[in-house]
Design an enzyme around this catalytic site. Sequence first.
Site, PDB file in Angstrom:
ATOM      1  N   GLN A   1      -6.605  14.847  -0.495  1.00 61.02           N
ATOM      2  CA  GLN A   1      -7.466  13.926   0.256  1.00 61.02           C
ATOM      3  C   GLN A   1      -7.507  14.301   1.735  1.00 61.02           C
ATOM      4  O   GLN A   1      -6.745  15.151   2.189  1.00 61.02           O
ATOM      5  CB  GLN A   1      -6.919  12.504   0.102  1.00 61.02           C
ATOM      6  CG  GLN A   1      -5.471  12.355   0.564  1.00 61.02           C
ATOM      7  CD  GLN A   1      -4.708  11.243  -0.130  1.00 61.02           C
ATOM      8  OE1 GLN A   1      -5.292  10.318  -0.655  1.00 61.02           O
ATOM      9  NE2 GLN A   1      -3.385  11.323  -0.128  1.00 61.02           N
TER      10      GLN A   1
ATOM     11  N   HIS B   1       3.640  -4.597   3.565  1.00 61.60           N
ATOM     12  CA  HIS B   1       4.879  -3.952   3.116  1.00 61.60           C
ATOM     13  C   HIS B   1       5.975  -4.969   2.776  1.00 61.60           C
ATOM     14  O   HIS B   1       6.740  -4.761   1.836  1.00 61.60           O
ATOM     15  CB  HIS B   1       5.348  -2.933   4.158  1.00 61.60           C
ATOM     16  CG  HIS B   1       4.422  -1.760   4.244  1.00 61.60           C
ATOM     17  ND1 HIS B   1       3.842  -1.329   5.411  1.00 61.60           N
ATOM     18  CD2 HIS B   1       3.924  -0.951   3.269  1.00 61.60           C
ATOM     19  CE1 HIS B   1       3.058  -0.300   5.163  1.00 61.60           C
ATOM     20  NE2 HIS B   1       3.091  -0.047   3.872  1.00 61.60           N
TER      21      HIS B   1
ATOM     22  N   GLU C   1       5.732  10.207  -4.071  1.00 65.60           N
ATOM     23  CA  GLU C   1       4.425  10.315  -3.394  1.00 65.60           C
ATOM     24  C   GLU C   1       3.832  11.674  -3.754  1.00 65.60           C
ATOM     25  O   GLU C   1       4.489  12.702  -3.626  1.00 65.60           O
ATOM     26  CB  GLU C   1       4.624  10.172  -1.868  1.00 65.60           C
ATOM     27  CG  GLU C   1       3.493  10.658  -0.999  1.00 65.60           C
ATOM     28  CD  GLU C   1       2.185   9.876  -1.176  1.00 65.60           C
ATOM     29  OE1 GLU C   1       2.186   8.649  -1.018  1.00 65.60           O
ATOM     30  OE2 GLU C   1       1.164  10.549  -1.467  1.00 65.60           O
TER      31      GLU C   1
ATOM     32  N   ASP D   1       2.474   1.295  -4.699  1.00 70.50           N
ATOM     33  CA  ASP D   1       1.889   1.117  -3.361  1.00 70.50           C
ATOM     34  C   ASP D   1       0.782   2.164  -3.221  1.00 70.50           C
ATOM     35  O   ASP D   1       0.946   3.180  -2.559  1.00 70.50           O
ATOM     36  CB  ASP D   1       3.021   1.326  -2.336  1.00 70.50           C
ATOM     37  CG  ASP D   1       2.553   1.168  -0.908  1.00 70.50           C
ATOM     38  OD1 ASP D   1       1.376   0.856  -0.684  1.00 70.50           O
ATOM     39  OD2 ASP D   1       3.387   1.391  -0.003  1.00 70.50           O
ATOM     40  N   SER D   2      -0.332   1.878  -3.883  1.00 71.42           N
ATOM     41  CA  SER D   2      -1.353   2.920  -4.050  1.00 71.42           C
ATOM     42  C   SER D   2      -2.537   2.732  -3.109  1.00 71.42           C
ATOM     43  O   SER D   2      -2.677   1.702  -2.448  1.00 71.42           O
ATOM     44  CB  SER D   2      -1.884   2.869  -5.485  1.00 71.42           C
ATOM     45  OG  SER D   2      -2.725   1.748  -5.639  1.00 71.42           O
TER      46      SER D   2
ATOM     47  N   ASP E   1      -6.875   2.617  -3.047  1.00 73.65           N
ATOM     48  CA  ASP E   1      -7.811   1.859  -3.880  1.00 73.65           C
ATOM     49  C   ASP E   1      -8.018   2.577  -5.227  1.00 73.65           C
ATOM     50  O   ASP E   1      -7.769   3.782  -5.339  1.00 73.65           O
ATOM     51  CB  ASP E   1      -9.165   1.742  -3.162  1.00 73.65           C
ATOM     52  CG  ASP E   1      -9.062   0.924  -1.880  1.00 73.65           C
ATOM     53  OD1 ASP E   1      -8.293  -0.051  -1.866  1.00 73.65           O
ATOM     54  OD2 ASP E   1      -9.745   1.272  -0.905  1.00 73.65           O
TER      55      ASP E   1
ATOM     56  N   PRO F   1      -7.894   9.911  -7.288  1.00 74.07           N
ATOM     57  CA  PRO F   1      -6.592  10.171  -7.918  1.00 74.07           C
ATOM     58  C   PRO F   1      -5.817   8.909  -8.291  1.00 74.07           C
ATOM     59  O   PRO F   1      -4.915   8.956  -9.123  1.00 74.07           O
ATOM     60  CB  PRO F   1      -5.828  10.974  -6.852  1.00 74.07           C
ATOM     61  CG  PRO F   1      -6.617  10.880  -5.592  1.00 74.07           C
ATOM     62  CD  PRO F   1      -8.007  10.455  -5.933  1.00 74.07           C
TER      63      PRO F   1
HETATM   64  N1  SPD Z   1      -8.290  -0.862   0.882  1.00 73.76           N
HETATM   65  C1  SPD Z   1      -7.043  -0.225   1.176  1.00 73.76           C
HETATM   66  C2  SPD Z   1      -5.924  -0.622   0.306  1.00 73.76           C
HETATM   67  C3  SPD Z   1      -4.745   0.221   0.595  1.00 73.76           C
HETATM   68  C4  SPD Z   1      -3.534  -0.190  -0.110  1.00 73.76           C
HETATM   69  N2  SPD Z   1      -2.444   0.722   0.076  1.00 73.76           N
HETATM   70  C5  SPD Z   1      -1.915   0.809   1.368  1.00 73.76           C
HETATM   71  C6  SPD Z   1      -0.710   1.691   1.455  1.00 73.76           C
HETATM   72  C7  SPD Z   1       0.196   1.247   2.530  1.00 73.76           C
HETATM   73  N3  SPD Z   1       1.528   1.669   2.322  1.00 73.76           N
END
Ligand code: SPD
Length: 283
Positions: free
Chosen positions: A39, A70, A114, A163-164, A166, A170
């Site tokens: 990305q 967080h 990650e 903790d992804s 959108d 991927p």
């Molecule tokens: N629309 C963005 C959503 C992002 C969610 N993940 C954020 C990662 C922060 N650690």
Amino acid sequence: MEGLIYNMKGLWFTELQNSGLKISCLANKTLHWEKTEFQEVGVIDTEIFGRMLLLDGVIQTTVEDEFVYHEMISMIALNTHPNPEKVLVIGGGDGGSIREIVKHPKVKEVTLCEIDKGVVEASEKYLPEISFALADPKVRLLIADGIKHIQEHENTYDIIIVDSTDPVGPAVGLFSADFYKKIDKALTAEGIFVAQTESPFYNRDLISRIQADLSDIFKVNKLFLANIPTYPGGLWSFSLGSKKHDPENVNKDNIPDLNTKYYSKDIHFSSLVLPPFVKELMP
Ligand code: SPD
């Protein structure tokens, strides 16, 4: 970088939040931009939110509002599980969730899985107040595919946090029923799973599908909410699946004081109270 435009009024970063909505922030400077294998990774300094991490032009976290996301993605599960010794975070390469998790006295080891080394490196360099706990001795940092990792680690983790980004590109696989079944297997007998699950205004079908999938797999499925000003709509959802423990049945007196700015003993319970338009998304 995608979304950055100079005009007479300065440098503006604009995120296309969905097909009919944009958010713009006045930016002072671009600190970092690179195209990794996965990305575009960017860090900009903004007037209102301070330094901001962007992935493919989408706001991930900012120095000013990151604590809400967080703390909430980490604390509800940590304070619901009676003994959260081994924790896994999938994604979250900025280290913000890790910073919260290592605060908990019962956590012995936290693994960060990650996929993109570029996110970790940019965060370590430009977002030290978010990423500093990546150097904590309890942390095991893996640059690897989270889906593959859980397939190879059955009955291993007390808590798994996704903790992804959108659910596009991927990250799509991290929102599937098939993935949740693998999470279930990677969790220990009293395991708890939490994931960020987007906006209750703009991602309603996604949230109700995820909750239905979780209710098929876990004894307990919950949705909780928090306010994150830089995410679409401001109101954000997190989904939780638990094999045994219900976050609503936690004894408030047992919640430790962990130096948080959004999460509190009261927020633990109030975040689980859903307004009717969100409650109707539950199975
Ligand atoms: N629309 C963005 C959503 C992002 C969610 N993940 C954020 C990662 C922060 N650690």
